[in-house]
Design a protein around this motif. Structure first.
Motif, PDB file in Angstrom:
ATOM      1  N   ILE A 173       0.845  -1.199   0.000  1.00 21.96           N
ATOM      2  CA  ILE A 173       0.000   0.000   0.000  1.00 21.96           C
ATOM      3  C   ILE A 173       0.881   1.250   0.000  1.00 21.96           C
ATOM      4  O   ILE A 173       0.677   2.176  -0.785  1.00 21.96           O
ATOM      5  CB  ILE A 173      -0.964  -0.040   1.215  1.00 21.96           C
ATOM      6  N   GLY A 174       1.879   1.256   0.889  1.00 19.04           N
ATOM      7  CA  GLY A 174       2.776   2.409   0.961  1.00 19.04           C
ATOM      8  C   GLY A 174       3.484   2.647  -0.361  1.00 19.04           C
ATOM      9  O   GLY A 174       3.496   3.758  -0.898  1.00 19.04           O
ATOM     10  N   SER A 230       1.260   3.891  -3.098  1.00 19.24           N
ATOM     11  CA  SER A 230       0.835   5.293  -2.916  1.00 19.24           C
ATOM     12  C   SER A 230       1.842   6.270  -3.541  1.00 19.24           C
ATOM     13  O   SER A 230       1.513   7.428  -3.774  1.00 19.24           O
ATOM     14  CB  SER A 230       0.639   5.619  -1.434  1.00 19.24           C
ATOM     15  N   TRP A 270      -8.202  -1.456   3.051  1.00 19.90           N
ATOM     16  CA  TRP A 270      -7.391  -0.236   2.966  1.00 19.90           C
ATOM     17  C   TRP A 270      -6.930   0.013   1.523  1.00 19.90           C
ATOM     18  O   TRP A 270      -6.997   1.121   1.015  1.00 19.90           O
ATOM     19  CB  TRP A 270      -6.176  -0.327   3.908  1.00 19.90           C
ATOM     20  N   ALA A 317      -8.246   3.153  -0.561  1.00 14.96           N
ATOM     21  CA  ALA A 317      -7.224   4.152  -0.892  1.00 14.96           C
ATOM     22  C   ALA A 317      -7.039   4.237  -2.408  1.00 14.96           C
ATOM     23  O   ALA A 317      -6.199   4.997  -2.879  1.00 14.96           O
ATOM     24  CB  ALA A 317      -5.903   3.806  -0.204  1.00 14.96           C
ATOM     25  N   LEU A 347      -5.784   2.045  -4.664  1.00 13.87           N
ATOM     26  CA  LEU A 347      -4.431   1.698  -5.086  1.00 13.87           C
ATOM     27  C   LEU A 347      -4.432   0.432  -5.946  1.00 13.87           C
ATOM     28  O   LEU A 347      -5.053  -0.565  -5.581  1.00 13.87           O
ATOM     29  CB  LEU A 347      -3.531   1.503  -3.861  1.00 13.87           C
ATOM     30  N   ILE A 349      -0.676  10.655  -6.677  1.00 16.65           N
ATOM     31  CA  ILE A 349       0.264   9.877  -5.868  1.00 16.65           C
ATOM     32  C   ILE A 349       0.882  10.788  -4.804  1.00 16.65           C
ATOM     33  O   ILE A 349       0.729  12.002  -4.856  1.00 16.65           O
ATOM     34  CB  ILE A 349       1.382   9.247  -6.735  1.00 16.65           C
ATOM     35  N   MET A 350       1.594  10.200  -3.868  1.00 19.82           N
ATOM     36  CA  MET A 350       2.308  10.968  -2.843  1.00 19.82           C
ATOM     37  C   MET A 350       3.438  11.733  -3.529  1.00 19.82           C
ATOM     38  O   MET A 350       4.267  11.129  -4.217  1.00 19.82           O
ATOM     39  CB  MET A 350       2.901  10.024  -1.795  1.00 19.82           C
ATOM     40  N   CYS A 367      -0.582  16.360  -0.482  1.00 23.20           N
ATOM     41  CA  CYS A 367      -1.984  16.092  -0.179  1.00 23.20           C
ATOM     42  C   CYS A 367      -2.045  15.135   1.015  1.00 23.20           C
ATOM     43  O   CYS A 367      -1.098  14.412   1.275  1.00 23.20           O
ATOM     44  CB  CYS A 367      -2.670  15.396  -1.348  1.00 23.20           C
ATOM     45  N   ALA A 368      -3.171  15.162   1.699  1.00 26.51           N
ATOM     46  CA  ALA A 368      -3.404  14.200   2.778  1.00 26.51           C
ATOM     47  C   ALA A 368      -4.319  13.112   2.238  1.00 26.51           C
ATOM     48  O   ALA A 368      -5.401  13.392   1.738  1.00 26.51           O
ATOM     49  CB  ALA A 368      -4.032  14.898   3.969  1.00 26.51           C
ATOM     50  N   PHE A 369      -3.855  11.852   2.327  1.00 21.40           N
ATOM     51  CA  PHE A 369      -4.622  10.721   1.791  1.00 21.40           C
ATOM     52  C   PHE A 369      -5.236   9.913   2.930  1.00 21.40           C
ATOM     53  O   PHE A 369      -4.530   9.475   3.824  1.00 21.40           O
ATOM     54  CB  PHE A 369      -3.707   9.804   0.983  1.00 21.40           C
ATOM     55  N   GLY A 370      -6.547   9.746   2.870  1.00 24.75           N
ATOM     56  CA  GLY A 370      -7.208   8.826   3.800  1.00 24.75           C
ATOM     57  C   GLY A 370      -7.440   9.377   5.187  1.00 24.75           C
ATOM     58  O   GLY A 370      -7.599   8.616   6.133  1.00 24.75           O
ATOM     59  N   THR A 371      -7.459  10.694   5.320  1.00 25.74           N
ATOM     60  CA  THR A 371      -7.726  11.255   6.646  1.00 25.74           C
ATOM     61  C   THR A 371      -9.247  11.356   6.871  1.00 25.74           C
ATOM     62  O   THR A 371     -10.008  10.709   6.173  1.00 25.74           O
ATOM     63  CB  THR A 371      -7.007  12.608   6.817  1.00 25.74           C
ATOM     64  N   LEU A 372      -9.678  12.171   7.832  1.00 24.44           N
ATOM     65  CA  LEU A 372     -11.093  12.154   8.235  1.00 24.44           C
ATOM     66  C   LEU A 372     -12.064  12.475   7.103  1.00 24.44           C
ATOM     67  O   LEU A 372     -11.892  13.462   6.398  1.00 24.44           O
ATOM     68  CB  LEU A 372     -11.340  13.199   9.325  1.00 24.44           C
ATOM     69  N   PHE A 423     -17.696   8.652  -1.500  1.00 28.36           N
ATOM     70  CA  PHE A 423     -16.489   7.873  -1.802  1.00 28.36           C
ATOM     71  C   PHE A 423     -16.834   6.407  -2.076  1.00 28.36           C
ATOM     72  O   PHE A 423     -16.257   5.778  -2.965  1.00 28.36           O
ATOM     73  CB  PHE A 423     -15.484   7.966  -0.647  1.00 28.36           C
ATOM     74  N   VAL A 474       0.702  13.426   3.389  1.00 25.77           N
ATOM     75  CA  VAL A 474       0.369  12.563   4.523  1.00 25.77           C
ATOM     76  C   VAL A 474      -0.380  11.345   4.009  1.00 25.77           C
ATOM     77  O   VAL A 474      -1.270  11.467   3.175  1.00 25.77           O
ATOM     78  CB  VAL A 474      -0.535  13.312   5.525  1.00 25.77           C
ATOM     79  N   THR A 526       4.187   0.486   6.449  1.00 25.28           N
ATOM     80  CA  THR A 526       3.690   1.369   5.390  1.00 25.28           C
ATOM     81  C   THR A 526       4.786   2.360   4.991  1.00 25.28           C
ATOM     82  O   THR A 526       5.029   2.597   3.803  1.00 25.28           O
ATOM     83  CB  THR A 526       2.430   2.124   5.855  1.00 25.28           C
ATOM     84  N   ILE A 535       6.623   2.984   1.383  1.00 24.80           N
ATOM     85  CA  ILE A 535       6.737   4.292   0.719  1.00 24.80           C
ATOM     86  C   ILE A 535       8.197   4.555   0.347  1.00 24.80           C
ATOM     87  O   ILE A 535       8.506   4.955  -0.776  1.00 24.80           O
ATOM     88  CB  ILE A 535       6.173   5.411   1.621  1.00 24.80           C
TER      89      ILE A 535
END
Lengths: 353, 295
Positions: free
Chosen positions: A65-66, A69, A92, A96, A98, A195-196, A202-207, A216, B63, B74, B78
């Motif tokens: 996953i990491g 991303s 996840w 996400a 992915l 992508i990261m 960007c913030a991915f998968g936060t609140l 979503f 993030v 994770t 990355i």
């Protein structure tokens, strides 16, 4: 070039040809050979990927996953308990968005310990948002992995490629390994989506609150439905380059059949032999294989069953308290549709029987 | 006096952390040290909430929210993904609370440390599951009240020694950090940036709503933790070379630290004595490790 190889090695070679960049895996029978071979390929420099020897399947999927991303192409493989241990992260990966690709060698769940073919492992992951393929041969394992990257990277949902423990994983079959250049043309490594990126933080998968969470989920459902078209197009492109044909389903002697055996994975091959035997005795039998379980090919199944008298679904799995899982799905697809056969199911072959 | 703390702010207004939250200052300082070329993985913890709701973010670096148990794996993924694409110079950070580090995340952290992944792991330790409303973790100290170690049964076990566990992994670099010592904080993070392999940072993070303390006392409580030797500041290189960063000439009694926090209000004299003795013993052991690295 045609080579004799097991389903597991066919998976390893497909990963190599797909130019995977990060592999994270944990050993479990009967999957282990896939990642052993990959580890060997990485060590020899034959495959330029980082191989992460994680401490669990949970971390294997977390690392995939990491890496995914960041836009890297990733792979892992597992079976049975390992897949169950990943469960949280299966959700996840899909939520996400992915394009992780994983092979799962279908193996029975414990207790008692049994390493043989059984589909309860992957079917228990039905609602995790993964596309699921069930392969019948080593060649199909190889081809499905190549296509899975292309499809997942377009749809932005992960794919799980399933095949039977030992019947496919450890049985040697002739596999046509294509020209690496042709594979590169088919699978250039273009990836949609964000992508990261430190230059575009960007913030991915936060609140996500009540007001947008449903939206979503809706987008995932929409993508899963759209995936059928992407799969069909990808199969057509694959055929034009490699001359092997795949679809969401496969049919055997269905055109004049009035009774149908519905099966998956290697059991479809057995069903095809049964079709021939039954036809010698005068029955008009055909066989239908469900290749993609998610997205579920309801339209193709309804079309195939339309006008038939009866259909029998063979399930190497069981939903306790209900019945075989493919049978449930076929019944749900046929429900309320006209011109459908009488559909019944039988559970068999559990734990490799 | 020459200022060593960068002016640049990568943590913006609008975070949803509580008033007086130590973890907010910790992130602010960490990002000042790490700079823009950084990506952060945050598992389930206060900080994944503090970052703010979609589509906003209080951080000006990418993030990725991870599941609870797998911040370290994770982050390792990355880093691998970036390296395989030739992006070698990015600081990849896992930023977890004590639950995600001492408890549910320990397996993946231990594995990442054993593989010596080239990542930064920060644990902001507020000594309980504060995000779910103050339940005991293995980082909760002896004698502390939480919702699951209630007043008639406050925690009877000592805090898990995560620093000794990480040192035993022989990772290239680890350090304890305090929000009351920003210069020391930033210096040590910067030192970590020059070291390849696993970097582990342990930050004691005062939590007014969980520690039942005055929000305006958070920095003071963090300072008292250092000055009582409850939370000494030190670094360890390769699991062997201990460097104590601050030796207090006239250390404070632990009661000075404890009495600022309502979570310790049920302590009796004998328990306070136990805490004092434990702090003294830990300090002596630390001095010994610094003096005799081979023992």
């Amino acid at each position: 070039m045609r080579q004799l190889m097991t389903g597991n090695y066919a998976a390893s070679y497909a990963v190599k040809y797909a130019g995977v960049q990060v592999i994270a895996a944990y050993p479990i029978t009967p999957q282990t050979q896939i990642v052993e071979k990959l580890s060997e390929m990485c060590a020899a420099g034959e495959l330029k990927a980082r191989y992460i020897n994680v401490e669990s399947e949970h971390s294997a999927m977390a690392a995939c996953i990491g890496a995914s991303s960041t836009g890297a192409r990733v792979f892992t493989a597992t079976s049975s308990q390992g897949l169950a241990y990943m469960h949280e992260l299966l959700h996840w990966a899909s939520r996400a968005r992915l394009p992780v690709v994983m092979t799962n060698v279908n193996r029975a769940m414990a207790p008692g310990w049994n390493v043989w073919a059984d589909q309860n492992d992957s079917l228990s992951q039905r609602d995790t948002g993964w596309m699921q393929i069930y392969c019948k041969s080593a060649q199909e394992v190889f081809d499905s992995i190549l296509m899975a990257y292309k499809i997942s990277e377009k749809v932005l949902l992960p794919t799980m490629i399933n095949y039977d423990a030992f019947f496919t994983s450890h049985t040697e079959e002739p596999v046509d390994i294509p020209d690496a250049e042709k594979v590169r043309d088919f699978l250039p490594g273009l990836r949609r989506g964000r992508i990261m990126d430190v230059d575009d933080p960007c913030a991915f998968g936060t609140l996500v609150a009540q007001d947008t969470y449903t939206e979503f989920q809706y987008k995932i459902q929409e993508s899963m439905q759209d995936a059928k078209k992407v799969i069909t197009e990808t199969c057509a492109e694959f055929k034009s380059i490699f001359n092997r044909e795949y679809a969401l389903t496969e049919e055997y002697k269905m055109s004049d059949a009035d009774e149908v055996i519905i099966a998956t994975s290697t059991m479809f091959e057995t069903a095809s032999v049964a079709v021939d035997e039954l036809r010698k005795k005068g029955s008009k039998t055909g066989a239908l294989r469900i290749r993609y379980f998610r997205p579920f090919p309801s339209e193709d199944i309804i079309r195939a069953l339309s006008g038939k008298k009866r259909a029998l679904v063979l399930d190497r799995n069981i939903s306790f308290g209900a019945q075989g899982i493919f049978c449930q799905e076929v019944l749900a697809a046929a429900g309320g549709k006209g011109n459908m056969p009488a559909i019944s199911g039988v559970v068999l072959g559990l734990g490799g029987r | 006096m020459k200022m060593t703390i960068p002016r640049e702010e990568l943590m913006t207004k609008g975070h949803t952390g509580c008033q007086g939250c130590g973890a907010m200052l910790a992130m602010r300082y960490a990002l000042k040290a790490l700079g823009k070329n950084t990506m952060i993985v945050i598992p389930a913890c206060c900080w994944v909430v503090a970052i703010g709701p979609f589509p906003y973010s209080a951080l000006e670096v990418p993030v990725f929210a991870s599941a609870f148990a797998c911040a370290a794996s994770t982050a390792a993924g990355i880093k691998a993904g970036l390296e395989m694409q030739g992006k070698r110079e990015i600081n990849v950070v896992a930023w977890a609370g004590d639950g995600g580090t001492f408890d549910i995340g320990l397996q993946s952290l231990s594995a990442a440390a054993e593989r010596n992944e080239d990542i930064f792991y920060f644990c902001y330790d507020n000594e309980a599951y504060m995000n779910t409303g103050r339940q005991r973790s293995s980082a909760t100290p002896y004698g502390a009240w939480t919702m699951t170690t209630p007043k008639d049964s406050t925690k009877n076990e000592f805090k898990k020694d995560i620093d000794a566990i990480m040192a035993a992994h022989k990772i290239p670099y680890m350090a304890t950090l305090s929000i009351s010592e920003p210069e020391d904080f930033i210096r040590k993070v910067r030192k970590g940036m020059g070291i390849k392999g696993m970097k582990f940072f342990h930050i004691l993070s005062p939590c007014p709503s969980g520690w039942l303390s005055d929000p305006s006392d958070s920095v003071k409580i963090a300072r008292y933790a250092v000055e009582t030797n409850i939370f000494p500041l030190y670094e360890v290189e390769n699991g062997e070379k201990y460097i104590i960063n601050k030796k207090i000439a006239r250390k404070k009694p632990v009661s000075d630290y404890l009495k600022l926090q309502g979570r310790y209000r049920y302590l009796n004299e004998s328990q306070i004595k136990t805490i004092q003795e434990a702090a003294d013993k830990n300090w002596r052991s630390l001095l010994k490790k610094e003096e005799f690295p081979d023992t």
